[in-house]
Design an enzyme around this catalytic site. Structure first.
Site, PDB file in Angstrom:
ATOM      1  N   SER A 129       0.841  -1.196   0.000  1.00 46.59           N
ATOM      2  CA  SER A 129       0.000   0.000   0.000  1.00 46.59           C
ATOM      3  C   SER A 129       0.877   1.247   0.000  1.00 46.59           C
ATOM      4  O   SER A 129       2.006   1.232   0.517  1.00 46.59           O
ATOM      5  CB  SER A 129      -0.893   0.019   1.243  1.00 46.59           C
ATOM      6  OG  SER A 129      -1.535   1.270   1.400  1.00 46.59           O
ATOM      7  N   TYR A 143      -2.340  -0.768  10.070  1.00 48.82           N
ATOM      8  CA  TYR A 143      -2.385  -1.041   8.642  1.00 48.82           C
ATOM      9  C   TYR A 143      -1.105  -0.565   7.960  1.00 48.82           C
ATOM     10  O   TYR A 143      -0.476  -1.307   7.191  1.00 48.82           O
ATOM     11  CB  TYR A 143      -3.611  -0.361   8.021  1.00 48.82           C
ATOM     12  CG  TYR A 143      -3.743  -0.606   6.535  1.00 48.82           C
ATOM     13  CD1 TYR A 143      -4.243  -1.812   6.056  1.00 48.82           C
ATOM     14  CD2 TYR A 143      -3.352   0.360   5.619  1.00 48.82           C
ATOM     15  CE1 TYR A 143      -4.350  -2.051   4.687  1.00 48.82           C
ATOM     16  CE2 TYR A 143      -3.455   0.135   4.250  1.00 48.82           C
ATOM     17  CZ  TYR A 143      -3.957  -1.070   3.790  1.00 48.82           C
ATOM     18  OH  TYR A 143      -4.048  -1.307   2.440  1.00 48.82           O
TER      19      TYR A 143
END
Length: 237
Positions: A129, A143
């Site tokens: 990501s 995350y």
């Protein structure tokens, strides 16, 4: 003489990027199997929050793919808010790390050992990501950290096993139009977030899938270790 098919395992294949990756791999020369938590639509059921799930998935995928996996694509991930003051903050942290990073690491380990035992080339693609480099919201420490770990793991694999013709790539999308991203955009004001993306829109799953397919089938070996950004120039390195 028929060409030997490339056998590919894709995690998180029930929707969004993972589903688009499996669909992009639909060709005469590729056999792809996918994983999801519940195992709908012919996918292999595997809940990465459970101990042993990754190794069980690997064994089931090998069974479906006649004992040979050529490419692993780690896409499964959890994206849930974890407010700093939450009573279950550590539990949420550990759950995200287990699903996003530890399960991916277990599968990478099994893939490397499999490729080495067969003395055959292999490829690993990890869907990370933009958050690995830019960070994320105050509710998403876990995350961002899990995706940064995934990038570091990919680079390590690439450096360690290139001599064995084992290649590793990481893809770092920004916002992509999946169910998770739609909920996040709505919760934080979509227009404001879109204003931060010079391209003026979020990525489509098919765009990320096309990058994953390229890494799986066509990227030259000298590209191993590459981290590929796909974020509409919202974060450039």
């Amino acid at each position: 003489m028929s060409k030997i098919k490339t056998h590919i395992l894709v995690t998180g294949a029930s929707r969004g990027i993972g589903k688009a990756i499996v669909e992009s791999l639909d060709s005469d020369n590729v056999t792809a199997v996918g994983q999801s938590t519940t195992g709908e639509n012919g996918l292999i059921a595997s809940d990465f929050s459970k101990d042993g799930a990754a190794s069980q998935l690997w064994d089931q995928a090998l069974e479906r793919l006649d004992g040979r996996i050529d490419v692993l694509i780690n896409n499964a991930g959890l994206f849930e808010p974890n407010p700093l003051a939450a009573d279950d903050w550590l539990e949420s942290w550990n759950r995200t790390m287990t699903i996003n990073l530890t399960a991916s690491a277990e599968l990478c380990r099994l893939a490397v050992l499999h490729f080495q035992s067969r003395h055959e080339p292999g490829r690993i693609i990890n869907i990370a990501s933009r958050a690995a480099y830019r960070g994320d919201s105050p509710d998403h420490w876990h995350y961002a950290a899990s995706k940064a770990g995934m990038v570091a793991m990919t680079k390590t694999i690439a450096r360690a096993y290139a001599k064995d013709e084992i290649l590793a790539f990481a893809i770092c999308p920004g916002f992509t139009m999946t169910g998770m991203a739609e909920d996040y955009l709505a919760s934080r004001g979509g227009d404001k977030l879109l204003a931060d993306i010079p391209l003026g829109r979020v990525a489509q799953p098919e765009e990320i899938a096309s990058i994953a397919r390229y890494c799986a089938l066509d990227a030259p070996p000298s590209m191993t270790g590459a981290v590929l950004d796909a974020n509409g120039a919202s974060f450039v390195r």
